[in-house]
Design a protein around this motif. Structure first.
Motif, PDB file in Angstrom:
ATOM      1  N   TYR A  92      20.102  24.463 -82.663  1.00  0.00           N
ATOM      2  CA  TYR A  92      21.281  25.149 -83.193  1.00  0.00           C
ATOM      3  C   TYR A  92      21.818  24.385 -84.408  1.00  0.00           C
ATOM      4  N   TYR A  93      22.049  25.131 -85.467  1.00  0.00           N
ATOM      5  CA  TYR A  93      22.530  24.560 -86.720  1.00  0.00           C
ATOM      6  C   TYR A  93      23.906  25.129 -87.041  1.00  0.00           C
ATOM      7  N   CYS A  94      24.813  24.247 -87.448  1.00  0.00           N
ATOM      8  CA  CYS A  94      26.091  24.755 -87.927  1.00  0.00           C
ATOM      9  C   CYS A  94      26.032  24.900 -89.449  1.00  0.00           C
ATOM     10  N   ASN A  95      26.877  25.756 -89.930  1.00  0.00           N
ATOM     11  CA  ASN A  95      26.887  26.110 -91.347  1.00  0.00           C
ATOM     12  C   ASN A  95      28.319  26.245 -91.824  1.00  0.00           C
ATOM     13  N   GLY A  96      28.554  25.846 -93.057  1.00  0.00           N
ATOM     14  CA  GLY A  96      29.885  26.029 -93.618  1.00  0.00           C
ATOM     15  C   GLY A  96      29.789  26.319 -95.101  1.00  0.00           C
ATOM     16  N   LYS A  97      30.594  27.241 -95.545  1.00  0.00           N
ATOM     17  CA  LYS A  97      30.682  27.560 -96.974  1.00  0.00           C
ATOM     18  C   LYS A  97      31.922  26.840 -97.509  1.00  0.00           C
ATOM     19  N   ILE A  98      31.659  25.782 -98.292  1.00  0.00           N
ATOM     20  CA  ILE A  98      32.683  24.785 -98.588  1.00  0.00           C
ATOM     21  C   ILE A  98      32.828  24.562-100.089  1.00  0.00           C
ATOM     22  N   THR A  99      34.086  24.450-100.508  1.00  0.00           N
ATOM     23  CA  THR A  99      34.394  24.049-101.882  1.00  0.00           C
ATOM     24  C   THR A  99      34.880  22.609-101.848  1.00  0.00           C
ATOM     25  N   SER A 100      34.229  21.765-102.596  1.00  0.00           N
ATOM     26  CA  SER A 100      34.625  20.359-102.656  1.00  0.00           C
ATOM     27  C   SER A 100      35.785  20.178-103.623  1.00  0.00           C
ATOM     28  N   ARG A 101      36.544  19.101-103.421  1.00  0.00           N
ATOM     29  CA  ARG A 101      37.637  18.769-104.325  1.00  0.00           C
ATOM     30  C   ARG A 101      37.090  18.496-105.729  1.00  0.00           C
ATOM     31  N   GLY A 102      37.793  18.982-106.739  1.00  0.00           N
ATOM     32  CA  GLY A 102      37.368  18.765-108.112  1.00  0.00           C
ATOM     33  C   GLY A 102      36.366  19.776-108.618  1.00  0.00           C
ATOM     34  N   THR A 103      36.023  20.746-107.774  1.00  0.00           N
ATOM     35  CA  THR A 103      35.087  21.800-108.196  1.00  0.00           C
ATOM     36  C   THR A 103      35.653  23.160-107.809  1.00  0.00           C
ATOM     37  N   THR A 104      34.989  24.178-108.314  1.00  0.00           N
ATOM     38  CA  THR A 104      35.323  25.549-107.904  1.00  0.00           C
ATOM     39  C   THR A 104      34.134  26.221-107.236  1.00  0.00           C
ATOM     40  N   ASP A 105      33.042  25.470-107.080  1.00  0.00           N
ATOM     41  CA  ASP A 105      31.821  26.051-106.522  1.00  0.00           C
ATOM     42  C   ASP A 105      31.913  26.173-105.007  1.00  0.00           C
ATOM     43  N   LEU A 106      31.465  27.286-104.487  1.00  0.00           N
ATOM     44  CA  LEU A 106      31.364  27.495-103.051  1.00  0.00           C
ATOM     45  C   LEU A 106      29.918  27.199-102.650  1.00  0.00           C
ATOM     46  N   VAL A 107      29.713  26.150-101.879  1.00  0.00           N
ATOM     47  CA  VAL A 107      28.368  25.683-101.548  1.00  0.00           C
ATOM     48  C   VAL A 107      28.103  25.878-100.059  1.00  0.00           C
ATOM     49  N   ASN A 108      26.880  26.257 -99.761  1.00  0.00           N
ATOM     50  CA  ASN A 108      26.457  26.478 -98.375  1.00  0.00           C
ATOM     51  C   ASN A 108      25.899  25.174 -97.796  1.00  0.00           C
ATOM     52  N   TYR A 109      26.582  24.595 -96.827  1.00  0.00           N
ATOM     53  CA  TYR A 109      26.148  23.343 -96.214  1.00  0.00           C
ATOM     54  C   TYR A 109      25.623  23.591 -94.799  1.00  0.00           C
ATOM     55  N   TRP A 110      24.651  22.759 -94.415  1.00  0.00           N
ATOM     56  CA  TRP A 110      24.052  22.857 -93.070  1.00  0.00           C
ATOM     57  C   TRP A 110      24.163  21.529 -92.339  1.00  0.00           C
ATOM     58  N   GLY A 111      24.414  21.599 -91.045  1.00  0.00           N
ATOM     59  CA  GLY A 111      24.345  20.424 -90.209  1.00  0.00           C
ATOM     60  C   GLY A 111      22.903  20.101 -89.860  1.00  0.00           C
ATOM     61  N   GLN A 112      22.713  19.018 -89.134  1.00  0.00           N
ATOM     62  CA  GLN A 112      21.374  18.517 -88.877  1.00  0.00           C
ATOM     63  C   GLN A 112      20.689  19.212 -87.711  1.00  0.00           C
ATOM     64  N   GLY A 113      21.391  19.985 -86.938  1.00  0.00           N
ATOM     65  CA  GLY A 113      20.792  20.664 -85.799  1.00  0.00           C
ATOM     66  C   GLY A 113      20.974  19.895 -84.508  1.00  0.00           C
ATOM     67  N   THR A 114      21.193  20.632 -83.435  1.00  0.00           N
ATOM     68  CA  THR A 114      21.312  20.037 -82.110  1.00  0.00           C
ATOM     69  C   THR A 114      20.501  20.899 -81.136  1.00  0.00           C
ATOM     70  N   LEU A 115      19.697  20.268 -80.297  1.00  0.00           N
ATOM     71  CA  LEU A 115      18.756  20.978 -79.449  1.00  0.00           C
ATOM     72  C   LEU A 115      19.401  21.414 -78.138  1.00  0.00           C
ATOM     73  N   VAL A 116      19.308  22.697 -77.872  1.00  0.00           N
ATOM     74  CA  VAL A 116      19.744  23.268 -76.594  1.00  0.00           C
ATOM     75  C   VAL A 116      18.506  23.753 -75.851  1.00  0.00           C
ATOM     76  N   THR A 117      18.313  23.242 -74.639  1.00  0.00           N
ATOM     77  CA  THR A 117      17.187  23.647 -73.814  1.00  0.00           C
ATOM     78  C   THR A 117      17.717  24.236 -72.517  1.00  0.00           C
ATOM     79  N   VAL A 118      17.324  25.469 -72.237  1.00  0.00           N
ATOM     80  CA  VAL A 118      17.775  26.152 -71.030  1.00  0.00           C
ATOM     81  C   VAL A 118      16.583  26.310 -70.099  1.00  0.00           C
ATOM     82  N   SER A 119      16.664  25.690 -68.941  1.00  0.00           N
ATOM     83  CA  SER A 119      15.562  25.760 -67.979  1.00  0.00           C
ATOM     84  C   SER A 119      15.781  26.912 -67.013  1.00  0.00           C
ATOM     85  N   SER A 120      14.678  27.507 -66.595  1.00  0.00           N
ATOM     86  CA  SER A 120      14.769  28.663 -65.679  1.00  0.00           C
ATOM     87  C   SER A 120      14.788  28.231 -64.231  1.00  0.00           C
TER      88      SER A 120
END
Length: 120
Positions: A92-120
Motif C-alpha cells: 500500500y502506497y500513500c500519495n499526496g498532491k503537495i505545494t512546497s513553500r516558495g513554489t506554486t507547483d502542485l507535485v505528486n508525492y509517493w510514500g515508500q509503501g507498506t506491506l499488508v498481508t491477509v492470510s486465509s
C-alpha cells in the motif's frame, strides 16, 4: 517533502488494520491525499482518495470495508481497513498532491509503501 507510511502487517482474514501516512518537509499546502496498492503480479490501483476538504472516493472493491480520513493539522492521511480479505494483500502506497513553500507547483508525492498481508 517526504511521505512516510506505516501500519502494514500480517493479519488474518476478517481482521482490521489501520494504515497511517504523514507528510513532512517544507509544505505550503496539501490538496488531495490517497492510498493506492499493488498486489502481486498486478498494476498499482487506487484504493481511496480524499480531497482537501475531506470528501472521500473509494475503489469498488473496498467500498463499505475501508474508510479514509485525514488530519490536516498533522499533514496525515489514514486508512482504516475492516473485514480484510486475502485479495487485499498488497503493498500500500500513500500519495499526496503537495505545494512546497516558495513554489506554486502542485507535485505528486509517493510514500515508500507498506506491506499488508491477509492470510486465509
Amino acid at each position: 517533502v517526504q511521505l512516510q507510511a506505516s501500519g502494514g502487517v500480517l493479519v488474518q482474514a476478517g481482521g482490521s488494520l489501520r494504515l497511517s501516512c504523514t507528510a513532512s518537509g517544507s509544505i505550503l499546502r496539501i490538496n488531495a491525499m490517497g492510498w493506492y496498492r499493488r498486489a502481486p503480479g498486478k498494476e498499482r490501483s487506487r484504493v481511496a482518495t480524499i480531497t482537501g476538504v475531506g470528501s472521500p472516493i473509494y475503489g469498488d472493491s473496498v467500498k463499505g470495508r475501508f474508510t479514509i480520513s485525514r488530519d490536516n493539522a498533522k499533514n496525515a492521511v489514514y486508512l482504516q481497513m475492516n473485514d480484510l480479505k486475502p485479495e487485499d494483500t498488497a503493498v500500500y502506497y500513500c500519495n499526496g498532491k503537495i505545494t512546497s513553500r516558495g513554489t506554486t507547483d502542485l507535485v505528486n508525492y509517493w510514500g515508500q509503501g507498506t506491506l499488508v498481508t491477509v492470510s486465509s
